[in-house]
Design a protein around this motif. Structure first.
Motif, PDB file in Angstrom:
ATOM      1  N   GLU A  61       9.574 -13.388  -8.909  1.00 25.97           N
ATOM      2  CA  GLU A  61       9.783 -13.909  -7.559  1.00 25.97           C
ATOM      3  C   GLU A  61      10.266 -12.812  -6.625  1.00 25.97           C
ATOM      4  O   GLU A  61       9.832 -12.722  -5.473  1.00 25.97           O
ATOM      5  N   ALA A  64       7.352 -10.525  -5.760  1.00 25.05           N
ATOM      6  CA  ALA A  64       6.450 -11.159  -4.789  1.00 25.05           C
ATOM      7  C   ALA A  64       7.046 -11.086  -3.387  1.00 25.05           C
ATOM      8  O   ALA A  64       6.335 -10.780  -2.414  1.00 25.05           O
ATOM      9  N   ALA A  65       8.341 -11.342  -3.257  1.00 22.29           N
ATOM     10  CA  ALA A  65       9.003 -11.276  -1.952  1.00 22.29           C
ATOM     11  C   ALA A  65       8.990  -9.849  -1.417  1.00 22.29           C
ATOM     12  O   ALA A  65       8.739  -9.625  -0.227  1.00 22.29           O
ATOM     13  N   SER A  66       9.238  -8.887  -2.285  1.00 23.91           N
ATOM     14  CA  SER A  66       9.230  -7.487  -1.880  1.00 23.91           C
ATOM     15  C   SER A  66       7.843  -7.071  -1.399  1.00 23.91           C
ATOM     16  O   SER A  66       7.706  -6.380  -0.380  1.00 23.91           O
ATOM     17  N   LEU A  67       6.817  -7.507  -2.103  1.00 24.04           N
ATOM     18  CA  LEU A  67       5.446  -7.183  -1.717  1.00 24.04           C
ATOM     19  C   LEU A  67       5.090  -7.804  -0.362  1.00 24.04           C
ATOM     20  O   LEU A  67       4.453  -7.161   0.483  1.00 24.04           O
ATOM     21  N   ARG A  68       5.537  -9.035  -0.127  1.00 21.51           N
ATOM     22  CA  ARG A  68       5.300  -9.690   1.168  1.00 21.51           C
ATOM     23  C   ARG A  68       5.960  -8.903   2.301  1.00 21.51           C
ATOM     24  O   ARG A  68       5.355  -8.675   3.356  1.00 21.51           O
ATOM     25  N   LEU A  69       7.203  -8.484   2.080  1.00 23.23           N
ATOM     26  CA  LEU A  69       7.921  -7.716   3.091  1.00 23.23           C
ATOM     27  C   LEU A  69       7.231  -6.373   3.359  1.00 23.23           C
ATOM     28  O   LEU A  69       7.090  -5.953   4.507  1.00 23.23           O
ATOM     29  N   GLU A  70       6.795  -5.709   2.281  1.00 25.04           N
ATOM     30  CA  GLU A  70       6.129  -4.422   2.436  1.00 25.04           C
ATOM     31  C   GLU A  70       4.832  -4.575   3.226  1.00 25.04           C
ATOM     32  O   GLU A  70       4.542  -3.786   4.134  1.00 25.04           O
ATOM     33  N   ARG A  71       4.049  -5.595   2.920  1.00 27.56           N
ATOM     34  CA  ARG A  71       2.798  -5.829   3.654  1.00 27.56           C
ATOM     35  C   ARG A  71       3.064  -6.090   5.132  1.00 27.56           C
ATOM     36  O   ARG A  71       2.342  -5.591   5.995  1.00 27.56           O
ATOM     37  N   ALA A  72       4.096  -6.880   5.421  1.00 20.85           N
ATOM     38  CA  ALA A  72       4.433  -7.177   6.816  1.00 20.85           C
ATOM     39  C   ALA A  72       4.809  -5.903   7.565  1.00 20.85           C
ATOM     40  O   ALA A  72       4.396  -5.694   8.713  1.00 20.85           O
TER      41      ALA A  72
END
Length: 87
Positions: A61, A64-72
């Protein structure tokens, strides 16, 4: 814990026309209770900036949150700082 996701992500956004020199760092660290935390640090290059820690029940989890932040952040113009491969 033993995943390659454990490496911190260092991003920066530099735009001289707007006098903008920002950094953004993401790291995943295990908690004492078996979960994982995403630690964010951001601010103007040359300062300590601000920090925020968000805890999750599992490392998946948190990843996944870290990847979402990086993409943003990458969508907003942040790029890798270039010194992310040595340890």
């Amino acid at each position: 814990m033993g995943k390659e996701d454990a490496c911190p992500v260092h991003l920066r956004r530099i735009d001289p026309t707007q006098n903008m020199r920002r950094f953004y760092t993401l790291a995943i660290q295990p908690t004492l209770f078996g979960g994982a935390s995403v630690i964010r640090n951001w601010g103007r290059i040359g300062t300590n900036g601000q920090s925020m820690m968000e805890t999750f029940d599992s490392e998946d989890e948190a990843a996944a949150a870290s990847l979402r932040l990086e993409r943003a952040k990458r969508r907003r113009g942040y790029t890798a700082s270039g010194t992310t491969g040595s340890s």
